[in-house]
Scaffold this active site. Structure first.
Site, PDB file in Angstrom:
ATOM      1  N   THR A  89       0.930  -0.869  -0.127  1.00 27.72           N
ATOM      2  CA  THR A  89       0.160   0.656  -0.226  1.00 27.72           C
ATOM      3  C   THR A  89       1.173   1.497   0.247  1.00 27.72           C
ATOM      4  O   THR A  89       1.721   1.723   1.530  1.00 27.72           O
ATOM      5  CB  THR A  89      -0.631   0.036   1.664  1.00 27.72           C
ATOM      6  OG1 THR A  89      -1.586  -1.006   1.404  1.00 27.72           O
ATOM      7  CG2 THR A  89      -1.834   1.057   1.254  1.00 27.72           C
ATOM      8  N   LYS A 161      -6.851   1.398  -3.627  1.00 24.05           N
ATOM      9  CA  LYS A 161      -6.469   1.067  -1.631  1.00 24.05           C
ATOM     10  C   LYS A 161      -6.645   1.963  -1.074  1.00 24.05           C
ATOM     11  O   LYS A 161      -7.455   0.948   0.183  1.00 24.05           O
ATOM     12  CB  LYS A 161      -5.268   0.006  -2.231  1.00 24.05           C
ATOM     13  CG  LYS A 161      -5.122  -0.463  -1.131  1.00 24.05           C
ATOM     14  CD  LYS A 161      -5.615  -1.605  -0.005  1.00 24.05           C
ATOM     15  CE  LYS A 161      -4.533  -1.428   1.513  1.00 24.05           C
ATOM     16  NZ  LYS A 161      -5.863  -2.277   2.067  1.00 24.05           N
ATOM     17  N   LYS A 230      -0.269   5.652   8.832  1.00 26.81           N
ATOM     18  CA  LYS A 230       0.316   5.844   6.986  1.00 26.81           C
ATOM     19  C   LYS A 230      -0.580   5.715   6.215  1.00 26.81           C
ATOM     20  O   LYS A 230      -0.046   6.880   5.106  1.00 26.81           O
ATOM     21  CB  LYS A 230       1.556   4.703   6.778  1.00 26.81           C
ATOM     22  CG  LYS A 230       2.059   4.626   5.452  1.00 26.81           C
ATOM     23  CD  LYS A 230       1.739   3.688   4.441  1.00 26.81           C
ATOM     24  CE  LYS A 230       1.690   1.925   5.242  1.00 26.81           C
ATOM     25  NZ  LYS A 230       0.912   1.240   3.762  1.00 26.81           N
TER      26      LYS A 230
HETATM   27  P1  NAP Z   1       4.788  -5.621   8.241  1.00 30.13           P
HETATM   28  O1  NAP Z   1       4.975  -6.535   8.973  1.00 30.13           O
HETATM   29  O2  NAP Z   1       5.332  -4.157   8.711  1.00 30.13           O
HETATM   30  O3  NAP Z   1       6.349  -5.923   7.455  1.00 30.13           O
HETATM   31  C1  NAP Z   1       6.955  -5.122   6.186  1.00 30.13           C
HETATM   32  C2  NAP Z   1       8.127  -5.313   5.519  1.00 30.13           C
HETATM   33  O4  NAP Z   1       8.816  -4.265   5.062  1.00 30.13           O
HETATM   34  C3  NAP Z   1       9.196  -6.399   5.756  1.00 30.13           C
HETATM   35  O5  NAP Z   1       9.205  -6.816   5.289  1.00 30.13           O
HETATM   36  C4  NAP Z   1      10.164  -5.104   6.621  1.00 30.13           C
HETATM   37  O6  NAP Z   1      11.386  -5.600   6.427  1.00 30.13           O
HETATM   38  C5  NAP Z   1      10.132  -4.576   5.545  1.00 30.13           C
HETATM   39  N1  NAP Z   1      10.859  -3.323   5.273  1.00 30.13           N
HETATM   40  C6  NAP Z   1      10.302  -1.850   5.524  1.00 30.13           C
HETATM   41  N2  NAP Z   1      11.221  -0.935   5.533  1.00 30.13           N
HETATM   42  C7  NAP Z   1      11.900  -1.116   4.897  1.00 30.13           C
HETATM   43  C8  NAP Z   1      12.682  -0.584   4.338  1.00 30.13           C
HETATM   44  N3  NAP Z   1      13.651   0.731   4.769  1.00 30.13           N
HETATM   45  N4  NAP Z   1      13.944  -1.389   3.211  1.00 30.13           N
HETATM   46  C9  NAP Z   1      13.346  -2.654   3.410  1.00 30.13           C
HETATM   47  N5  NAP Z   1      12.662  -3.158   4.166  1.00 30.13           N
HETATM   48  C10 NAP Z   1      11.588  -2.974   4.228  1.00 30.13           C
HETATM   49  O7  NAP Z   1       3.772  -5.184   7.379  1.00 30.13           O
HETATM   50  P2  NAP Z   1       2.585  -5.892   6.537  1.00 30.13           P
HETATM   51  O8  NAP Z   1       1.736  -5.478   7.161  1.00 30.13           O
HETATM   52  O9  NAP Z   1       3.322  -7.218   6.113  1.00 30.13           O
HETATM   53  O10 NAP Z   1       2.423  -5.290   5.126  1.00 30.13           O
HETATM   54  C11 NAP Z   1       3.231  -4.805   4.171  1.00 30.13           C
HETATM   55  C12 NAP Z   1       2.061  -4.104   3.655  1.00 30.13           C
HETATM   56  O11 NAP Z   1       0.655  -4.391   3.119  1.00 30.13           O
HETATM   57  C13 NAP Z   1       2.187  -2.211   3.358  1.00 30.13           C
HETATM   58  O12 NAP Z   1       2.490  -1.404   2.802  1.00 30.13           O
HETATM   59  C14 NAP Z   1       0.497  -2.957   4.271  1.00 30.13           C
HETATM   60  O13 NAP Z   1      -0.319  -1.417   4.770  1.00 30.13           O
HETATM   61  C15 NAP Z   1      -0.191  -3.827   3.465  1.00 30.13           C
HETATM   62  N6  NAP Z   1      -1.212  -4.371   3.452  1.00 30.13           N
HETATM   63  C16 NAP Z   1      -1.087  -4.769   5.048  1.00 30.13           C
HETATM   64  C17 NAP Z   1      -2.064  -5.358   5.416  1.00 30.13           C
HETATM   65  C18 NAP Z   1      -2.397  -6.507   7.159  1.00 30.13           C
HETATM   66  O14 NAP Z   1      -3.163  -6.342   7.424  1.00 30.13           O
HETATM   67  N7  NAP Z   1      -1.278  -6.062   7.523  1.00 30.13           N
HETATM   68  C19 NAP Z   1      -3.507  -6.030   4.508  1.00 30.13           C
HETATM   69  C20 NAP Z   1      -3.059  -5.293   3.205  1.00 30.13           C
HETATM   70  C21 NAP Z   1      -2.173  -4.475   2.716  1.00 30.13           C
HETATM   71  P3  NAP Z   1      12.209  -6.030   8.041  1.00 30.13           P
HETATM   72  O15 NAP Z   1      11.516  -7.796   8.481  1.00 30.13           O
HETATM   73  O16 NAP Z   1      13.580  -6.226   7.624  1.00 30.13           O
HETATM   74  O17 NAP Z   1      11.364  -5.500   8.931  1.00 30.13           O
END
Ligand code: NAP
Length: 294
Positions: A89, A161, A230
């Site tokens: 997102t 989204k 965010k």
């Molecule tokens: P998350 O658990 O916080 O994971 C974030 C990922 O991004 C991790 O792999 C993290 O690596 C990586 N990352 C963060 N900063 C970085 C950087 N500067 N350089 C390289 N890698 C970096 O988040 P998530 O919940 O999986 O969400 C991922 C995306 O999907 C987001 O855009 C979110 O808005 C979207 N989303 C989430 C959900 C939900 O329910 N969770 C649903 C739909 C969409 P590390 O492991 O090293 O921290």
């Protein structure tokens, strides 16, 4: 089957990469913090290395900054005809820029942000909003989700989204307010959600978040509060760019800030309701000690 690259193994990405492995794709992964590769995926040392081995690379990263830094490596390393499939997102503006930059290098950018929490990702139940030329990627989407909502341009997929997440945040805001009001009046919020959820508010998002708010179950996070902030900021930025006022989004942003100011970074974004509860003189969460409605 063609090898796929997958970058970003957080709450969502790891489950998605796992499903691609299960569907039979050879999967090469990279994550900033090593050691998170799901069984069967091959871990690489950099995004660049992934792009050198795979024509199609999926990114599922936290935010614009993370996607921008990885995209720099993909732009340099993907072959001509290579595809960057962005499922995070991110902002409308970054999506537009990625489409332009990849096109300028003879590559393709497809935006495919998703609806559904980590449990839905694990169960292959995501809803995928696909923008750009995505038709040849359908086998990937089939391995990850339950359906596709197509839009013409990548940036429009990100806008859809953001509209969806604004609506979900509005549900959290309004049910947070209504259930705090009910609780102050001596009504059991969980019983009330049982009534609402089985009658006129019988929709998955409302039941999911309404029940969490009624139970004040905000931990562990499926979608963490900082990512919620965010997204509402991205909604407001899109509104500014398109000259569409979003007064409710501003209010929701302030409630995220109020909850985060109290250190709730590891709470689910449904925990936004805690700030509403506190404004009503209720404890942020009900415990066995304070569970009985007044
Ligand atoms: P998350 O658990 O916080 O994971 C974030 C990922 O991004 C991790 O792999 C993290 O690596 C990586 N990352 C963060 N900063 C970085 C950087 N500067 N350089 C390289 N890698 C970096 O988040 P998530 O919940 O999986 O969400 C991922 C995306 O999907 C987001 O855009 C979110 O808005 C979207 N989303 C989430 C959900 C939900 O329910 N969770 C649903 C739909 C969409 P590390 O492991 O090293 O921290």
């Amino acid at each position: 089957m063609e090898a796929l690259g997958f970058i970003g193994l957080g709450r969502m990405g790891r489950a998605m990469a796992q499903n691609l492995v299960a569907a039979g794709f050879p999967v090469r992964v990279w994550n900033r913090t090593p050691g998170k590769a799901p069984p069967g995926a091959v871990e690489k040392r950099s995004a660049r290395e992934v792009a050198q081995e795979c024509r199609i690379v999926i990114t599922m990263l936290a935010d614009d900054a993370a996607v921008e830094s990885v995209a720099r490596e993909l732009l340099e390393s993907l072959p001509k005809g290579g595809v960057h499939l962005g499922m995070s997102t991110i902002s409308v503006a970054l999506s537009r820029k990625l489409a332009q930059d990849h096109t300028a290098r003879g590559q393709r950018y497809v935006a495919a942000p998703v609806f559904g929490r980590p449990e839905a990702a694990q169960a292959k139940q995501l809803w995928i909003v696909a923008g750009g030329e995505w038709q040849d990627l359908k086998p990937i989407f089939d391995a990850l989700g339950q359906g596709i909502h197509p839009v013409p341009q990548p940036e429009q997929a990100n806008l859809v989204k953001l509209c969806g997440n604004f609506l979900i945040a509005s549900v959290i805001e309004s049910f947070g307010e209504a259930l705090a009001l009910a609780e102050k009046g001596g009504i059991d919020p969980q019983q009330l959600m049982g009534f609402f959820g089985s009658t006129m508010f019988n929709a998955p998002v409302i039941k999911n978040y309404g029940n969490r708010i009624a139970a004040t179950e905000f931990e562990p996070a499926g979608f963490a509060m900082p990512l919620g902030l965010k997204d509402i900021r991205l909604v407001l930025t899109a509104g500014e760019e398109l000259r569409a006022p979003l007064p409710l989004a501003g209010l929701i942003r302030d409630h995220f800030l109020a909850a985060l100011a109290r250190g709730r970074d590891n709470w689910d974004w449904g925990g936004l309701a805690s700030a509403i509860r506190e404004a009503a003189g209720l404890p942020p969460t009900r415990t066995s000690a304070n569970a009985a409605p007044r």
